[in-house]
Design an enzyme around this catalytic site. Structure first.
Site, PDB file in Angstrom:
ATOM      1  N   HIS A  24     -53.645  55.298  53.101  1.00  0.00           N
ATOM      2  CA  HIS A  24     -53.786  53.832  53.033  1.00  0.00           C
ATOM      3  C   HIS A  24     -52.568  53.278  52.304  1.00  0.00           C
ATOM      4  O   HIS A  24     -52.539  53.211  51.072  1.00  0.00           O
ATOM      5  CB  HIS A  24     -55.096  53.482  52.311  1.00  0.00           C
ATOM      6  CG  HIS A  24     -55.396  52.007  52.273  1.00  0.00           C
ATOM      7  ND1 HIS A  24     -56.684  51.505  52.130  1.00  0.00           N
ATOM      8  CD2 HIS A  24     -54.593  50.916  52.352  1.00  0.00           C
ATOM      9  CE1 HIS A  24     -56.637  50.187  52.118  1.00  0.00           C
ATOM     10  NE2 HIS A  24     -55.378  49.801  52.242  1.00  0.00           N
ATOM     11  N   HIS A  66     -49.454  50.276  53.003  1.00  0.00           N
ATOM     12  CA  HIS A  66     -48.783  49.246  53.816  1.00  0.00           C
ATOM     13  C   HIS A  66     -47.293  49.352  53.534  1.00  0.00           C
ATOM     14  O   HIS A  66     -46.876  49.167  52.378  1.00  0.00           O
ATOM     15  CB  HIS A  66     -49.280  47.855  53.443  1.00  0.00           C
ATOM     16  CG  HIS A  66     -50.765  47.701  53.602  1.00  0.00           C
ATOM     17  ND1 HIS A  66     -51.341  47.142  54.716  1.00  0.00           N
ATOM     18  CD2 HIS A  66     -51.800  48.060  52.793  1.00  0.00           C
ATOM     19  CE1 HIS A  66     -52.662  47.141  54.585  1.00  0.00           C
ATOM     20  NE2 HIS A  66     -52.971  47.699  53.429  1.00  0.00           N
ATOM     21  N   HIS A  69     -59.845  47.666  57.373  1.00  0.00           N
ATOM     22  CA  HIS A  69     -60.166  47.313  56.000  1.00  0.00           C
ATOM     23  C   HIS A  69     -61.562  46.675  56.030  1.00  0.00           C
ATOM     24  O   HIS A  69     -61.794  45.740  56.814  1.00  0.00           O
ATOM     25  CB  HIS A  69     -59.183  46.280  55.452  1.00  0.00           C
ATOM     26  CG  HIS A  69     -57.848  46.832  55.056  1.00  0.00           C
ATOM     27  ND1 HIS A  69     -57.067  47.576  55.896  1.00  0.00           N
ATOM     28  CD2 HIS A  69     -57.166  46.741  53.873  1.00  0.00           C
ATOM     29  CE1 HIS A  69     -55.946  47.913  55.253  1.00  0.00           C
ATOM     30  NE2 HIS A  69     -55.979  47.421  54.033  1.00  0.00           N
ATOM     31  N   GLU A  85     -63.750  45.611  50.946  1.00  0.00           N
ATOM     32  CA  GLU A  85     -62.811  45.500  49.815  1.00  0.00           C
ATOM     33  C   GLU A  85     -63.308  44.318  48.966  1.00  0.00           C
ATOM     34  O   GLU A  85     -63.765  44.500  47.849  1.00  0.00           O
ATOM     35  CB  GLU A  85     -61.384  45.251  50.316  1.00  0.00           C
ATOM     36  CG  GLU A  85     -60.358  45.042  49.208  1.00  0.00           C
ATOM     37  CD  GLU A  85     -58.953  44.690  49.731  1.00  0.00           C
ATOM     38  OE1 GLU A  85     -58.817  44.325  50.921  1.00  0.00           O
ATOM     39  OE2 GLU A  85     -57.988  44.768  48.931  1.00  0.00           O
ATOM     40  N   ASP A 119     -52.064  51.752  48.575  1.00  0.00           N
ATOM     41  CA  ASP A 119     -52.193  50.434  49.203  1.00  0.00           C
ATOM     42  C   ASP A 119     -50.847  49.698  49.256  1.00  0.00           C
ATOM     43  O   ASP A 119     -50.164  49.751  50.274  1.00  0.00           O
ATOM     44  CB  ASP A 119     -53.249  49.594  48.479  1.00  0.00           C
ATOM     45  CG  ASP A 119     -53.892  48.530  49.353  1.00  0.00           C
ATOM     46  OD1 ASP A 119     -53.551  48.466  50.544  1.00  0.00           O
ATOM     47  OD2 ASP A 119     -54.745  47.772  48.849  1.00  0.00           O
ATOM     48  N   ASP A 120     -50.491  49.014  48.172  1.00  0.00           N
ATOM     49  CA  ASP A 120     -49.230  48.256  48.092  1.00  0.00           C
ATOM     50  C   ASP A 120     -48.571  48.576  46.749  1.00  0.00           C
ATOM     51  O   ASP A 120     -48.595  47.759  45.822  1.00  0.00           O
ATOM     52  CB  ASP A 120     -49.522  46.751  48.193  1.00  0.00           C
ATOM     53  CG  ASP A 120     -50.238  46.403  49.489  1.00  0.00           C
ATOM     54  OD1 ASP A 120     -49.586  46.382  50.538  1.00  0.00           O
ATOM     55  OD2 ASP A 120     -51.470  46.187  49.442  1.00  0.00           O
TER      56      ASP A 120
HETATM   57  N1  HPA Z   1     -56.191  44.222  51.933  1.00  0.00           N
HETATM   58  C1  HPA Z   1     -56.035  43.485  53.015  1.00  0.00           C
HETATM   59  N2  HPA Z   1     -54.862  43.283  53.576  1.00  0.00           N
HETATM   60  C2  HPA Z   1     -53.780  43.828  53.039  1.00  0.00           C
HETATM   61  C3  HPA Z   1     -53.887  44.598  51.914  1.00  0.00           C
HETATM   62  C4  HPA Z   1     -55.162  44.820  51.330  1.00  0.00           C
HETATM   63  O1  HPA Z   1     -55.354  45.508  50.304  1.00  0.00           O
HETATM   64  N3  HPA Z   1     -52.625  44.995  51.613  1.00  0.00           N
HETATM   65  C5  HPA Z   1     -51.803  44.502  52.558  1.00  0.00           C
HETATM   66  N4  HPA Z   1     -52.504  43.782  53.425  1.00  0.00           N
HETATM   67 ZN    ZN Z   2     -54.738  47.874  52.361  1.00  0.00          ZN
END
Ligand code: HPA
Ligand code: ZN
Length: 339
Positions: A17, A19, A197, A200, A278-279
Site C-alpha cells: 500500500h 502511493h 481503499h 479508512e 501509504d504516503d
Molecule cells: N486514502 C485515500 N486516498 C489516498 C490516500 C489515502 O490514504 N493516499 C493517497 N490517496
Molecule cells: Zn492509501
C-alpha cells in the site's frame, strides 16, 4: 535502535500500500517545481513540511494533489519512482505493489505515456539493480465520476502489459464503492487484480460493499472492520488481506495516537493484516518506521512482526514459486536472528 526495531528493519518484507505520488519528498517537490516553472504555495521544503499538519483525509488530499502538480515530464516520474525504490530496497523491501493516480496528472495535460514510461523505467531498473520485484496498480479517484474513471480505464488498456491491478482511492466520505460497480466489473473481466481503499474513514459497511459489489481481493486500510464482529469473522476465515498503514492513520486522525491503533487487536483476531507506509513523504516514515513505531507503541512481539512480514508476501500478487522463495528467506532470517 532497540533490538525489536533492528529485527523489524532487517526482515525481508513486501509493501502493498504505497502511493508513488505520496513519496514526493518536499525537497524533490521544490526542486522539480523550480525546474518545471510550477508555482507552489510553499517557498521551500521546510515551509512545506510545516504545512503537513492534517485534520483528516481531505485536508491531506488537498495538499497532496497540489504538491503532485510539479510532476510533468517522464524524467519527473522516473526520479520520483527510483528514489522510492532505492529507499524501499534499503529497508529490506523485496517486493512492492505501487499505486499511481493517473487522473490527477491527465487533468494537467500530462499524457498517460509520460507517466507510465517514467514509472516503468524506474521499475525496470529496480528489478535489475536493486533486486526488488514490483507490480503496478492504477488507482481510480473516487471523488470523480464513474464515467471519468471508465475513460481512464479504457486508456489504460493500451498499457495493459505494465499495469497489474486496479485500485480505488481519494475521498471515502460520500463516494461509496457501489459508485464504481461497472468499472470494477470490467476490470475483473479484463483480468486485472482489484483492490479498494475502504474502512479508512468510512465504516465497516464500506468494506462489506467493496468486497460484495466490487469483488476486490484485498482491502486497503480496512481498520474500521473491527466494529463489525461478523465481518471480522469472515475476513479472518477467508484471510482477505488488509493493508494497514499505522503512521498514516495517526497523521490523518483515524486514531488519536499510535497507542490507540487497533493493529494488535487485528493480529490477535487472526486477520491477514500487513504494515505499509501509504504516503511516506507526508506521514513521517517509510515502511520500517511504520513497523518500529507500531511495535513500540503497541508492544508487539517478535512473532507479531514475523507474522506481518509473512502476511505481506502471502497477500501479494507474486507467483507461488516467488512467494515460497521470499518466505524461505524470511524463515532463514528468523533462524539467524533469534528474537
Ligand atoms: N486514502 C485515500 N486516498 C489516498 C490516500 C489515502 O490514504 N493516499 C493517497 N490517496
Ligand atoms: Zn492509501
Amino acid at each position: 535502535m532497540t533490538t525489536l526495531e533492528n529485527f523489524a528493519a532487517g526482515m525481508p518484507k513486501a509493501e502493498l500500500h504505497l502511493h508513488i505520488e505520496g513519496t514526493l519528498e518536499p525537497e524533490m517537490m521544490i526542486a522539480i517545481g523550480q525546474r518545471n516553472g510550477v508555482e507552489l504555495p510553499w517557498p521551500n521544503a521546510r515551509a512545506a513540511r510545516k504545512a503537513y499538519d492534517f485534520r483528516d483525509l481531505q485536508s491531506f488530499l488537498d495538499i497532496y494533489y497540489r504538491a503532485t502538480s510539479v510532476l510533468l515530464l517522464e524524467q519527473d516520474f522516473y526520479e520520483l519512482t527510483i528514489a522510492y525504490l532505492r529507499k524501499a530496497a534499503s529497508q529490506n523491501v523485496r517486493h512492492t505493489e505501487i499505486f499511481f493516480d493517473p487522473q490527477t496528472h491527465l487533468a494537467r495535460g500530462v499524457s498517460f505515456e509520460t507517466i507510465l514510461r517514467g514509472i516503468e523505467l524506474a521499475l525496470e531498473e529496480a528489478h535489475r539493480t536493486l533486486k526488488v520485484s514490483t507490480k503496478l496498480i492504477m488507482c481510480i479517484l473516487r471523488h470523480l465520476s464513474e464515467e471519468e474513471g471508465l475513460d481512464v480505464f479504457r486508456q489504460a488498456l493500451s498499457w495493459r502489459r505494465w499495469i497489474n491491478g486496479i485500485g480505488l482511492d481519494s475521498s471515502e466520505h460520500g463516494n461509496p464503492p457501489s459508485k464504481f460497480r461497472n468499472l470494477f466489473e470490467r476490470a475483473r473481466a479484463e483480468g486485472f487484480f482489484t483492490v479498494a481503499h475502504a474502512g479508512e474513514e468510512g465504516n465497516a459497511s464500506c468494506i462489506r460493499e467493496a468486497l460484495a459489489i466490487l469483488g476486490v481481493s484485498r482491502i486497503d486500510h480496512g481498520v474500521h472492520c473491527m466494529e463489525d464482529e461478523k465481518l471480522v469473522a469472515m475476513l479472518a476465515e477467508k484471510q482477505i488481506p488488509l493493508t494497514v498503514c499505522p503512521l498514516s492513520n495517526v497523521r490523518l486522525k483515524v486514531f488519536a495516537s499510535m497507542q490507540d491503533h487497533n493493529l494488535k487487536q487485528m493480529l490477535r483476531r487472526g486477520l491477514c493484516v500487513t504494515v505499509n507506509s501509504d504516503d511516506p513523504a507526508y506521514f513521517g516514515g517509510y515502511v520500517n518506521e511504520n513497523y518500529s513505531q507500531a511495535a513500540l507503541a503497541l508492544a508487539l512481539e517478535g512473532n507479531d512482526l514475523v507474522r506481518l512480514a509473512r502476511n505481506s508476501f502471502n497477500a501479494s500478487w507474486i507467483s507461488t514459486v516467488q512467494k515460497a522463495l521470499y518466505l524461505q528467506e524470511l524463515d532463514r532470517y528468523c533462524k539467524d536472528n533469534p528474537f
